[in-house]
Every structure is written in structure tokens, then in C-alpha cells.
Design an enzyme around this catalytic site. Sequence first.
Site, PDB file in Angstrom:
ATOM      1  N   TYR A 159      39.205  54.674  39.819  1.00  0.00           N
ATOM      2  CA  TYR A 159      39.582  53.701  38.795  1.00  0.00           C
ATOM      3  C   TYR A 159      40.036  54.408  37.523  1.00  0.00           C
ATOM      4  O   TYR A 159      41.093  54.093  36.956  1.00  0.00           O
ATOM      5  CB  TYR A 159      38.392  52.785  38.502  1.00  0.00           C
ATOM      6  CG  TYR A 159      38.721  51.615  37.609  1.00  0.00           C
ATOM      7  CD1 TYR A 159      39.382  50.496  38.104  1.00  0.00           C
ATOM      8  CD2 TYR A 159      38.377  51.619  36.254  1.00  0.00           C
ATOM      9  CE1 TYR A 159      39.690  49.417  37.281  1.00  0.00           C
ATOM     10  CE2 TYR A 159      38.677  50.548  35.426  1.00  0.00           C
ATOM     11  CZ  TYR A 159      39.335  49.446  35.951  1.00  0.00           C
ATOM     12  OH  TYR A 159      39.644  48.387  35.124  1.00  0.00           O
ATOM     13  N   ALA A 207      34.134  39.452  30.710  1.00  0.00           N
ATOM     14  CA  ALA A 207      33.597  38.754  31.876  1.00  0.00           C
ATOM     15  C   ALA A 207      34.718  38.429  32.857  1.00  0.00           C
ATOM     16  O   ALA A 207      35.749  37.881  32.469  1.00  0.00           O
ATOM     17  CB  ALA A 207      32.910  37.460  31.420  1.00  0.00           C
TER      18      ALA A 207
END
Length: 255
Positions: free
Chosen positions: A160, A195
Site C-alpha cells: 500500500y 471512516a
Amino acid sequence: MTNVLDLFRLDGRVAVVTGASSGLGVGFARALGQAGADVVLAARRADRLEEVVRDVRGTGRRALTVTTDVSDPEQCTALAEAAVAEFGRIDILVNNAGVGTAVPALHERPEEFRRVIDVNLNGAYWAAQACARVMEPGSSIINIASVLGLIKSYAPQAAYAASKAGLIGLTRDLAQQWSGRRGIRVNAIAPGYFASEMTAQIPPDKLMTFIGNTSPLRRLGEQHELDAAVVFLAGPGASYITGSTLAVDGGMSGH
Ligand code: NAP
């Protein structure tokens, strides 16, 4: 003299948002619609895209879904063609599609590493190529990188972090190639933690400890705080900004 608020309007523009079926991409699609753009929504899950279409149309703008796996260059070309066939142009690309992993480097299998690079880095390149081929001067590409392209994580994130640092490098180079010659600005946003389905996989206590230790603002970011950055970089207010990476990370990368 231009009214400064007009510099944030996107009336008559056409925006393509990848990864628009969940999380941050849903907010970007809605925000671009609210700013006046028609929006093309791309991701693999067609049913989820249909839900987002209703949101964008609720802003009074037109919306189109194109089921796309960005890791396939031909599907990215088909995405750009579908956008032009429906709306006649592409002015904005938000390269938001992405996947996360947290695999210790000594155990990570080649296919796991390759998949992350294939979507987060290669996919952004294929989509940028496909859209840039039809974009007119004044267009804007926004690559959604990550604070983990700038600083270290608390979890193992080789794939990532490499993909997002690579995306920041790609941003610099495409800006160099396309901004002067073709009038296409290319910038990146490096979000901190927000979120979404991706961050829901992280144990909340670990995440909040990390944020508490690294971010001066000591909290998760909120969707509207990223939407504002996307709308700004997409529009005429950012006409002198290219090749930049804007950190929207509560100060984490300045730590
Ligand atoms: P998310 O809710 O998991 O959304 C990821 C999106 O990417 C989904 O719409 C998914 O749709 C799409 N996607 C994944 N693989 C794809 C592929 N091969 N082709 C096309 N679309 C694909 O995660 P998110 O948090 O909103 O992440 C959005 C972007 O923000 C990512 O690039 C992520 O790295 C970046 N980011 C997020 C945070 C954060 O805190 N949330 C922080 C920094 C950076 P389908 O599954 O339907 O294809």
C-alpha cells in the site's frame, strides 16, 4: 473581476470518479455534483453504483455508471469512451479506486503485492491515460494517494505504501508531461484516516492510538474535509497548482 466563489463552481463540467461505489468516492461524486458537474461513476460493483447515481441526480446533475475494473487498461479506455459518448467530454478525473492490505513483508505473496500495485498505481495510470487522451485544456486530474505515501504506518503496509508513494511520483511526472503542453493539471491528495469500508478493517483502538500519537488534530477526518479539497483542485480556483500533493491528514505528515 471574478467573484471568488465562482472559482469553486464546476457548472458544465464532466467528472469521472473511480471507486465511486463506496466510501470516499461516494462523497466525491456527490460533492462534484453539488458544485455543478455531471458525474460518471466507475467501480466493479454495479449495484452499489446505482445507489450513488440517485445521490448525484438528487443534486440536479446528470449521472452515468460504467462498471469498470481499473486494473484493466481496456476497461479504462471503455470508461472514457462511455463518458464522452454520454456527455461529450471529460474535464475532471478523480482517481480514487483503491485497495488496502496489511501483510507482513516476509509472508506477502507475489499476487497479493501485485494486486495492490495493479489497482492503486497501475489503475490510476490507465485511467489517467484514457481520460487525458480526450481532455481539453483546463482539465484536472486528482489522484487520491494517502498519508502513507508520505510517512510510515503502524502496520505492515509495503504494498500500500509503495503504491501510494508511486502515485505521488506519477502525479509529478504527469503534471510535467501534460500541464504545459496539454493544459491538464495533475495533482494528488494525501488523506489521513477517514471512516470507510477500508478503514473499518483496522482495529479502532490501534487506529486511534496511532492518530493520537501522530496527528496534531487527534481525530479522524470527515468526508466534507476531503470533498472541499477535491472540488478546489478540480476547478478554476486551482489553475496555478499542478504536480502538488495536498495533505488532508490533520497534520500527520508534518509530524
Ligand atoms: P473503500 O470504501 O474500500 O472504497 C474503495 C473503492 O475502490 C470502492 O468503490 C471499490 O469499488 C473501488 N475499487 C477497488 N478496486 C477496484 C478496481 N479494481 N477497479 C475499480 N474500482 C475499484 O475505501 P475508501 O477508504 O473509500 O478508499 C478510497 C481511496 O482513498 C483509496 O484509494 C484509498 O487508498 C484512499 N485513502 C483512503 C483513506 C481512508 O482513511 N479511508 C486514507 C487514505 C487514502 P468496487 O469494489 O465496487 O470495485
